[in-house]
Structure formats: C-alpha cells, structure tokens
Design a protein around this motif. Structure first.
Motif, PDB file in Angstrom:
ATOM      1  N   ASP A  31      31.577  46.010  36.988  1.00  0.00           N
ATOM      2  CA  ASP A  31      30.877  45.642  38.211  1.00  0.00           C
ATOM      3  C   ASP A  31      31.941  45.525  39.299  1.00  0.00           C
ATOM      4  OD1 ASP A  31      32.024  43.139  37.714  1.00  0.00           O
ATOM      5  OD2 ASP A  31      30.243  42.480  36.622  1.00  0.00           O
ATOM      6  N   PHE A  32      31.540  45.127  40.481  1.00  0.00           N
ATOM      7  CA  PHE A  32      32.441  45.251  41.622  1.00  0.00           C
ATOM      8  C   PHE A  32      33.229  43.982  41.944  1.00  0.00           C
ATOM      9  CE2 PHE A  32      29.326  48.610  42.020  1.00  0.00           C
ATOM     10  CZ  PHE A  32      30.123  49.707  42.303  1.00  0.00           C
ATOM     11  N   ASP A  33      33.177  42.991  41.060  1.00  0.00           N
ATOM     12  CA  ASP A  33      33.940  41.773  41.322  1.00  0.00           C
ATOM     13  C   ASP A  33      35.336  41.875  40.706  1.00  0.00           C
ATOM     14  OD1 ASP A  33      33.185  41.597  38.703  1.00  0.00           O
ATOM     15  OD2 ASP A  33      32.364  39.568  38.836  1.00  0.00           O
ATOM     16  N   ALA A  34      35.947  43.039  40.830  1.00  0.00           N
ATOM     17  CA  ALA A  34      37.335  43.281  40.427  1.00  0.00           C
ATOM     18  C   ALA A  34      38.031  44.006  41.574  1.00  0.00           C
ATOM     19  CB  ALA A  34      37.383  44.113  39.149  1.00  0.00           C
ATOM     20  N   ASP A  35      39.340  44.081  41.521  1.00  0.00           N
ATOM     21  CA  ASP A  35      40.082  44.779  42.569  1.00  0.00           C
ATOM     22  C   ASP A  35      39.720  46.261  42.587  1.00  0.00           C
ATOM     23  OD1 ASP A  35      41.292  42.400  43.095  1.00  0.00           O
ATOM     24  OD2 ASP A  35      43.214  42.919  42.166  1.00  0.00           O
ATOM     25  N   GLU A  69      39.814  50.840  52.403  1.00  0.00           N
ATOM     26  CA  GLU A  69      39.906  49.525  53.022  1.00  0.00           C
ATOM     27  C   GLU A  69      38.498  48.977  53.252  1.00  0.00           C
ATOM     28  OE1 GLU A  69      42.174  49.801  56.570  1.00  0.00           O
ATOM     29  OE2 GLU A  69      44.055  50.258  55.537  1.00  0.00           O
ATOM     30  N   GLY A  70      38.382  47.684  53.294  1.00  0.00           N
ATOM     31  CA  GLY A  70      37.093  47.062  53.534  1.00  0.00           C
ATOM     32  C   GLY A  70      37.032  45.700  52.889  1.00  0.00           C
ATOM     33  N   LEU A  72      29.362  49.292  52.133  1.00  0.00           N
ATOM     34  CA  LEU A  72      30.048  49.287  53.423  1.00  0.00           C
ATOM     35  C   LEU A  72      29.784  50.560  54.223  1.00  0.00           C
ATOM     36  CD1 LEU A  72      33.516  47.851  52.310  1.00  0.00           C
ATOM     37  CD2 LEU A  72      31.560  46.606  53.261  1.00  0.00           C
ATOM     38  N   ALA A  73      29.587  51.671  53.517  1.00  0.00           N
ATOM     39  CA  ALA A  73      29.353  52.950  54.190  1.00  0.00           C
ATOM     40  C   ALA A  73      28.622  53.888  53.237  1.00  0.00           C
ATOM     41  CB  ALA A  73      30.673  53.580  54.635  1.00  0.00           C
ATOM     42  N   LEU A  74      27.931  54.873  53.815  1.00  0.00           N
ATOM     43  CA  LEU A  74      27.170  55.828  53.005  1.00  0.00           C
ATOM     44  C   LEU A  74      27.876  57.162  52.861  1.00  0.00           C
ATOM     45  CD1 LEU A  74      23.573  55.081  54.322  1.00  0.00           C
ATOM     46  CD2 LEU A  74      24.745  54.126  52.334  1.00  0.00           C
ATOM     47  N   CYS A  93      34.713  45.508  46.942  1.00  0.00           N
ATOM     48  CA  CYS A  93      35.148  44.949  45.665  1.00  0.00           C
ATOM     49  C   CYS A  93      35.771  43.576  45.925  1.00  0.00           C
ATOM     50  CB  CYS A  93      36.162  45.881  45.003  1.00  0.00           C
ATOM     51  SG  CYS A  93      35.545  47.563  44.739  1.00  0.00           S
ATOM     52  N   ALA A  94      36.266  42.937  44.869  1.00  0.00           N
ATOM     53  CA  ALA A  94      36.882  41.623  45.043  1.00  0.00           C
ATOM     54  C   ALA A  94      38.068  41.711  46.000  1.00  0.00           C
ATOM     55  CB  ALA A  94      37.323  41.075  43.693  1.00  0.00           C
ATOM     56  N   SER A  95      38.758  42.838  45.963  1.00  0.00           N
ATOM     57  CA  SER A  95      39.838  43.110  46.895  1.00  0.00           C
ATOM     58  C   SER A  95      39.773  44.582  47.249  1.00  0.00           C
ATOM     59  CB  SER A  95      41.197  42.782  46.256  1.00  0.00           C
ATOM     60  OG  SER A  95      42.250  43.144  47.124  1.00  0.00           O
TER      61      SER A  95
END
Length: 302
Positions: free
Chosen positions: A210-214, A249-250, A258-260, A267-269
């Motif tokens: 999932d996206f809660d990692a760097d 970046e984001g 953030l963008a399509l 992500c977390a970072s």
C-alpha cells in the motif's frame, strides 16, 4: 578440460551453450527433473536438458546426489572439473571430491553479498547501484566457497529484475569462460563470512503493497518483483499489478491521487507514478488509462 555441467534454468542453458561454443568437452550434464508447465501442465524438459540433448551430450536427472549409484555415475564420466550454474541442489562432499580440479560455481552477485536463490532480485529490491557475478570454488556450504573471479555490473535506476537478469546472464557466461581459460592463474580468495548477506526466494505475499511507505522503497519493490511475482495494490477488492513506476515529488496523505497524467499517488515520503498497470483479469495498460477508466480526479484516495 573435460567438464561435467550441472544446471537447470535459462541462465544455466546460456552458460552451457557458451561452453560448447568455446570448444570445451562436455562429458555429461546433470539437471533437475522435467516439470509440468503452463495451463495444460505439459511435461517440459528444463532448458539445460534441451541444450544438452541438441548437442548429443548424456543427460542425467537424479532426484538426489547423495545416492551412491549416482555418485558412481559421476565417477564413471571421469570429469576433470564440475561446473555448476543454478543447479538447485547442494553438492555433497562425496561429489565435491570426485573431479581432480574441483568444482566451481557461477553466482549472480558480488559474494559474500546475497548468498542464496534470488540475488538479482534482492539487489534490485534493496535499491543497490551495483551487482555482478562471482566464480567461486564450491564447498559444502551455501555459496560460501573461495572466490576465483569477480565481475561487477551497474544497476540502472529504472531497471527491473528481469532486465538486469538478462544482462547478468550474458556477463556470467563470459566470466565463466574467462575463469576456465585462466583457471591455473587464478588464486582462490576466502570470503569475508562476517559480511555475508542472504537472498532467499521471493514469495507471492511479498508483492502486496500500500502507499504508506516511501516512494523509493515502493519503486524498488515494483522493479524487484518484475517479472515475478509482480508488485500489486488492491482497489475495490481487486488486485492492480504495477509493472513500471517512477519516483516523483509530491506530498499528501498516503494514497492520495496527485495527478492523472502521469498517474501519480502520494506515499509516506514522496510520490509514485504508476506508469504501467495490469487490472485483475485485464491486460497491461498505462496507469493514466486505468485512472481515466475509474474516473479518478486529483484529491481522490485509493
């Protein structure tokens, strides 16, 4: 030299072809058993067996090398040296002692780093900038023998395990031929066992994320898990495999779109661009096309 070759998959078959091409005498080839392949489970010979049979070399497929009858077969072949490439079995002491010039192995890492079954994949998963191949003398341990020859190779920042493996296969065959040509000149160098790391086989469950990692970690996961088992996240109860990605970046809550174009997720970072995905039951497509089909907009959350 009179060589007994032991190996099984494509990389071993490539090395075996190289040995034939260099004019070496192959007294026999040992490989694993034929296995069912594909949806229809067609019994298929390992790549090494196919190459050996095409050259008329005797092929042996024992279940174990610890059988005295198998060891007698090896002695009867009278090999000067045993060359091992991804055979998939550890040679027992009785076999190691047979050839007068010993047993050597090609390992696709810079030993003692990444001993084990999946060194290429773990180098990518860990974001290493370099890997390589090692020719070593075999002993009773797992990739613990003295080093004869090393050739480094860079890893591209976007390179997948599959792409790297293709390059390493060619480099490995070249290095193996070089080691045999200069065998009497090479000085065995003991490994620094204190610096050893392991590269165990990949497991399917390791591919889920999932996206809660760097973002950098996830990018390496996508690269390292390609071509197998392929990294994936879940959306709507379905697996969405990711074949290609890029760090961007984001900053936002992990999982926020953030963008399509390109399809970019926080992500977390940092953020991750999902460049190519495979929806469950579907075909590979651009991540932006999948996002458009879901009618996502910036600010939505996966």
């Amino acid at each position: 030299m009179r060589i007994l070759f032991m190996g099984t998959p494509d990389i071993a078959a490539h090395c075996l072809e190289a040995l034939y091409g260099a004019g070496h005498t192959l007294c026999g080839v040992f490989t694993r058993q034929d296995k069912p392949v594909g949806r229809k489970q067609v019994l298929t010979a390992p790549p090494v067996k196919q190459v050996a049979m095409a050259h008329g070399t005797p092929v042996f497929q024992p279940v174990t090398l610890r059988d005295e009858a198998v060891q007698a077969q090896i002695r009867a072949l009278e090999p000067e040296i045993i060359v091992v490439v991804a055979y998939g079995r550890i040679l027992p002491p009785e076999v190691l002692a047979i050839p007068p010039r010993g047993c050597i192995n090609l390992h696709v890492s810079l030993l003692p780093k990444y001993r084990g079954a999946a060194p290429v994949q773990w180098a990518v998963l860990n974001g290493d900038a370099e890997t390589g191949v090692t020719i070593m003398k075999l002993d009773e341990g797992l990739d613990t023998g003295d080093i004869l020859l090393v050739r480094p190779a860079p890893i591209g920042p976007e390179e997948t395990s599959g792409e790297l493996f293709d390059r390493i296969t060619a480099l490995g065959a070249e290095t193996l031929l070089d080691a045999l040509a200069r065998f009497d000149e090479l000085t065995p160098v003991p490994q620094d066992h204190a610096a050893a790391t392991l590269a165990p086989p990949l497991r399917k469950e390791m591919a889920h994320f999932d996206f809660d990692a760097d973002a950098a970690h996830l990018h390496n996961l996508v690269r390292g898990m390609n071509p197998w088992p392929v990294a994936f996240f879940e959306y709507g109860g379905k697996k969405i495999k990711v074949l290609a990605s890029r760090v961007a970046e984001g900053s936002a809550q992990p999982g926020t779109i953030l963008a399509l174009k390109p399809f970019t997720v926080a992500c977390a970072s940092g953020a991750l661009q999902l460049l190519q995905v495979v929806p469950e039951g579907g075909k590979p497509m651009e991540g932006s096309a999948w996002a458009a089909g879901r009618r996502f907009k910036a600010g939505d959350s996966l």
